[in-house]
Motif scaffolding. Structure first.
Motif, short mmCIF file in Angstrom:
data_model
loop_
_atom_site.label_atom_id
_atom_site.label_comp_id
_atom_site.label_asym_id
_atom_site.label_seq_id
_atom_site.Cartn_x
_atom_site.Cartn_y
_atom_site.Cartn_z
N MET A 37 36.77 56.39 37.52
CA MET A 37 36.70 55.04 38.08
C MET A 37 37.27 55.03 39.49
O MET A 37 38.29 55.67 39.76
N GLN A 38 36.59 54.31 40.36
CA GLN A 38 37.04 54.15 41.74
C GLN A 38 36.93 52.68 42.10
O GLN A 38 36.16 51.94 41.47
N PRO A 39 37.67 52.23 43.08
CA PRO A 39 37.50 50.84 43.53
C PRO A 39 36.04 50.60 43.96
O PRO A 39 35.44 51.42 44.65
N GLY A 40 35.49 49.50 43.48
CA GLY A 40 34.10 49.16 43.77
C GLY A 40 33.15 49.48 42.63
O GLY A 40 32.00 49.04 42.63
N SER A 41 33.61 50.24 41.64
CA SER A 41 32.77 50.57 40.49
C SER A 41 32.62 49.36 39.58
O SER A 41 33.56 48.60 39.39
N GLY A 42 31.45 49.21 38.99
CA GLY A 42 31.24 48.17 37.99
C GLY A 42 31.60 48.71 36.63
O GLY A 42 31.26 49.85 36.29
N LEU A 82 29.74 51.64 34.79
CA LEU A 82 28.30 51.45 34.96
C LEU A 82 27.83 51.93 36.32
O LEU A 82 28.58 51.93 37.29
N THR A 83 26.56 52.33 36.38
CA THR A 83 25.96 52.66 37.66
C THR A 83 25.74 51.37 38.44
O THR A 83 25.73 50.27 37.88
N ARG A 89 21.88 44.75 37.67
CA ARG A 89 20.88 44.20 36.75
C ARG A 89 21.53 43.27 35.73
O ARG A 89 21.04 42.18 35.46
N ILE A 90 22.67 43.66 35.19
CA ILE A 90 23.33 42.88 34.15
C ILE A 90 24.04 41.66 34.74
O ILE A 90 23.86 40.54 34.27
#
Length: 160
Positions: A37-42, A82-83, A89-90
């Motif tokens: 996980m990185q900052p900005g990841s969903g 998530l990508t 999309r979600i």
């Protein structure tokens, strides 16, 4: 003791070994996923909330769940990273165009029934409009109207 009496115990111990091995693999994959996980990841939490990672520390994650909504979660509560396409999309309803090179199906069927130019020219030369509506009573001759009324009668009018 014979080998036949020990066989069920051996099978049971083998099955338990395989189950614990697969569970350990799944745990290891989850730990690796959370470490990526990185900052900005969903992300999606195990409770089903979607958010964006703002900060990652050793045991906690600060999530941005909307304008002005920051939540502190334990790292273990992250169910999936998530990508970008899947998150958009979600959460935002943005569909990624996966079939941009494929044929586009029109909204109406008019383009599916078109034919080549030679038959279009023949169809255009016959410009007579086709009337599919009912004829008015004044367009019919008087004899035809009287005949139609006679045919509609069921014969009971003379019985009185």
């Amino acid at each position: 003791m014979s080998l036949l009496t020990l066989l069920p115990f051996i099978v049971l111990i083998g099955a338990m070994f395989l189950m614990t091995r697969s569970a350990k693999k799944k745990q290891q994959q989850a730990i690796e996923m959370r470490n990526q996980m990185q900052p900005g990841s969903g992300v999606r939490t195990i409770g089903g909330m979607y958010a964006t990672v703002k900060e990652v520390s050793e045991d906690t994650v600060l999530l941005d769940a909307g304008p002005g909504v920051e939540l502190l979660f334990a790292k273990n509560s992250i169910g999936a990273v998530l990508t970008d396409e899947e998150y958009n999309r979600i959460v935002h309803g943005i569909e990624h165009d996966l079939q941009s090179d494929a044929d586009v199906v029109p909204d109406d069927a008019s383009s599916l029934t078109e034919t080549d130019d030679s038959s279009d020219a023949a169809a255009d030369s016959d410009d007579t409009p086709v009337d599919l509506g009912k004829k008015d009573a004044e367009d019919e001759p008087a004899d035809a109207t009287a005949d139609a009324r006679a045919k509609k009668s069921d014969g009971d009018s003379d019985a009185k």
